[in-house]
Design a protein around this motif. Structure first.
Motif, short mmCIF file in Angstrom:
data_model
loop_
_atom_site.label_atom_id
_atom_site.label_comp_id
_atom_site.label_asym_id
_atom_site.label_seq_id
_atom_site.Cartn_x
_atom_site.Cartn_y
_atom_site.Cartn_z
N GLY A 1 6.93 85.97 24.91
CA GLY A 1 5.48 85.94 25.10
C GLY A 1 4.69 86.73 24.07
O GLY A 1 3.46 86.78 24.15
N ASN A 2 5.36 87.35 23.11
CA ASN A 2 4.66 88.12 22.07
C ASN A 2 4.62 87.27 20.80
O ASN A 2 5.58 87.21 20.04
CB ASN A 2 5.40 89.43 21.82
N ASP A 3 3.49 86.61 20.58
CA ASP A 3 3.38 85.68 19.45
C ASP A 3 3.46 86.40 18.11
O ASP A 3 4.00 85.85 17.14
CB ASP A 3 2.08 84.88 19.54
N ALA A 4 2.91 87.61 18.02
CA ALA A 4 2.97 88.34 16.76
C ALA A 4 4.42 88.67 16.41
O ALA A 4 4.84 88.54 15.26
CB ALA A 4 2.14 89.62 16.85
N HIS A 5 5.17 89.09 17.40
CA HIS A 5 6.59 89.39 17.18
C HIS A 5 7.34 88.11 16.81
O HIS A 5 8.20 88.13 15.92
CB HIS A 5 7.18 90.02 18.43
N ALA A 6 7.04 87.01 17.49
CA ALA A 6 7.70 85.74 17.20
C ALA A 6 7.41 85.28 15.78
O ALA A 6 8.30 84.79 15.08
CB ALA A 6 7.25 84.68 18.20
N ALA A 7 6.16 85.45 15.33
CA ALA A 7 5.79 85.04 13.97
C ALA A 7 6.55 85.87 12.94
O ALA A 7 7.02 85.33 11.93
CB ALA A 7 4.27 85.20 13.78
N ARG A 8 6.67 87.17 13.18
CA ARG A 8 7.41 88.02 12.24
C ARG A 8 8.89 87.65 12.21
O ARG A 8 9.51 87.60 11.15
CB ARG A 8 7.22 89.49 12.61
N ALA A 9 9.45 87.35 13.39
CA ALA A 9 10.87 86.98 13.45
C ALA A 9 11.12 85.65 12.72
O ALA A 9 12.12 85.50 12.00
CB ALA A 9 11.31 86.87 14.91
N TRP A 10 10.21 84.70 12.90
CA TRP A 10 10.34 83.40 12.23
C TRP A 10 10.19 83.58 10.72
O TRP A 10 10.95 83.01 9.93
CB TRP A 10 9.30 82.45 12.78
N ALA A 11 9.24 84.39 10.31
CA ALA A 11 9.04 84.65 8.89
C ALA A 11 10.26 85.32 8.29
O ALA A 11 10.72 84.95 7.20
CB ALA A 11 7.79 85.50 8.68
N ASP A 12 10.78 86.31 8.98
CA ASP A 12 11.97 87.01 8.47
C ASP A 12 13.14 86.06 8.29
O ASP A 12 13.88 86.14 7.30
CB ASP A 12 12.37 88.14 9.44
N TRP A 13 13.32 85.16 9.24
CA TRP A 13 14.44 84.22 9.15
C TRP A 13 14.23 83.25 7.99
O TRP A 13 15.15 82.97 7.22
CB TRP A 13 14.58 83.47 10.47
N LEU A 14 13.01 82.74 7.85
CA LEU A 14 12.72 81.79 6.79
C LEU A 14 12.88 82.41 5.41
O LEU A 14 13.25 81.72 4.44
CB LEU A 14 11.30 81.23 6.94
N LEU A 15 12.60 83.70 5.29
CA LEU A 15 12.72 84.37 4.00
C LEU A 15 14.12 84.22 3.41
O LEU A 15 14.29 84.19 2.19
CB LEU A 15 12.38 85.86 4.14
N GLY A 16 15.12 84.12 4.26
CA GLY A 16 16.48 84.00 3.77
C GLY A 16 16.98 82.59 3.63
O GLY A 16 18.16 82.38 3.29
N GLN A 17 16.11 81.61 3.84
CA GLN A 17 16.58 80.23 3.91
C GLN A 17 16.39 79.42 2.64
O GLN A 17 16.89 78.31 2.55
CB GLN A 17 15.91 79.49 5.08
N TRP A 18 15.63 79.97 1.66
CA TRP A 18 15.53 79.19 0.44
C TRP A 18 15.83 80.06 -0.78
O TRP A 18 15.50 81.24 -0.80
CB TRP A 18 14.22 78.43 0.33
N ALA A 19 16.47 79.43 -1.74
CA ALA A 19 16.92 80.14 -2.94
C ALA A 19 15.83 80.08 -4.02
O ALA A 19 15.44 78.99 -4.44
CB ALA A 19 18.22 79.52 -3.47
N LEU A 20 15.37 81.23 -4.46
CA LEU A 20 14.26 81.28 -5.41
C LEU A 20 14.69 80.88 -6.82
O LEU A 20 13.84 80.60 -7.67
CB LEU A 20 13.66 82.69 -5.44
N ARG A 21 15.98 80.85 -7.10
CA ARG A 21 16.43 80.52 -8.45
C ARG A 21 16.64 79.03 -8.66
O ARG A 21 17.01 78.60 -9.76
CB ARG A 21 17.73 81.26 -8.75
N GLU A 22 16.45 78.24 -7.65
CA GLU A 22 16.70 76.80 -7.76
C GLU A 22 15.50 76.07 -8.36
O GLU A 22 14.37 76.48 -8.23
CB GLU A 22 16.99 76.22 -6.38
N GLY A 23 15.81 74.94 -9.00
CA GLY A 23 14.76 74.05 -9.47
C GLY A 23 14.23 74.39 -10.85
O GLY A 23 14.69 75.32 -11.53
N ALA A 24 13.25 73.60 -11.28
CA ALA A 24 12.61 73.80 -12.57
C ALA A 24 11.76 75.07 -12.56
O ALA A 24 11.46 75.63 -11.50
CB ALA A 24 11.75 72.59 -12.92
N ARG A 25 11.37 75.51 -13.73
CA ARG A 25 10.59 76.74 -13.83
C ARG A 25 9.32 76.68 -12.99
O ARG A 25 8.95 77.65 -12.31
CB ARG A 25 10.24 77.01 -15.29
#
Length: 235
Positions: free
Chosen positions: A169-193
């Motif tokens: 029921g704590n949306d602010a906490h849920a948003a931070r948890a979702w953001a934290d998880w997403l931060l680790g889900q994509w590789a910044l070195r991939e793709g074109a410049r």
């Protein structure tokens, strides 16, 4: 409005959404800047339809129109100003068109984290395939989807947060948890410049959101230049 002016208006709209680009585009060859911005502006059109609030019917109609438009690009029958720049690229535009309906389906709140990724997997696959032709290289589908979900969190707030994270029921906490998880889900070195630059800035926005529950102000110009320099190098 002339075709050139209409195209410029769409490119400028994307630049206004991503002011970081005006600092970091110095790391992109001048000949590649317009097509990169045109591509990212096209993706922004789709993400806006994903993140719509209120009545979804206009956004669904927009996605249907874009599906027809993209199918026409293979036959050089573009109607949209962005097509004037992107249509000549020999990419699988029809595959991208077929994936657009999944954006409407992905507006539903996912049950868990992996369901959130899975809802946009077909779209991510299509974007990755087309981007490889537009920019010469592309990140994985997972990275593309994670970045799209990060922007969804910033644009649509709690609407896209998985149910498992909102059970307390704590949306602010849920948003931070979702953001934290997403931060680790994509590789910044991939793709074109060009993709690496935008990904680095999107990652920074999400990191600030995770820390403050809101995106916060942009970093200084010097900080953006350093971020852009590292992304351009692939660090």
């Amino acid at each position: 409005m002339s075709d050139s002016a209409a195209l410029d208006s769409f490119l400028d709209k994307w630049r206004a959404r991503w002011p970081e680009w005006s600092v970091a585009e110095v790391f992109v060859a001048p000949a590649r800047r317009d097509i990169a911005v045109a591509w990212f502006a096209l993706l922004q059109e789709f993400e806006d339809a994903l993140n719509i609030t209120g009545d979804p019917l206009p956004a669904d109609a927009k996605l249907a129109w874009w599906g027809e438009e993209l199918r026409g690009w293979a036959g050089r029958r573009s109607r949209h100003p962005l097509g004037r720049r992107l249509e000549p690229v020999r990419a699988d535009w029809a595959r991208l068109a077929e994936a657009l309906p999944t954006l409407a389906e992905a507006r539903a709140q996912p049950l868990d984290r992996n369901a959130g990724l899975a809802a946009l997997s077909r779209y991510g696959d299509a974007v990755s395939a087309v981007e490889a032709r537009v920019l010469g290289r592309a990140p994985t589908s997972r990275s593309i989807v994670a970045q799209a979900l990060a922007m969804r969190l910033a644009e649509a707030g709690t609407a896209g947060i998985p149910m498992e994270l909102r059970q307390g029921g704590n949306d602010a906490h849920a948003a931070r948890a979702w953001a934290d998880w997403l931060l680790g889900q994509w590789a910044l070195r991939e793709g074109a410049r060009e993709r690496r630059l935008v990904s680095a800035f999107a990652h920074g926005r999400l990191r600030r959101l995770a820390q403050r529950s809101e995106p916060g102000a942009l970093p200084s110009r010097a900080s953006l230049l350093f971020t852009g320099w590292r992304a351009a190098r692939g660090d």
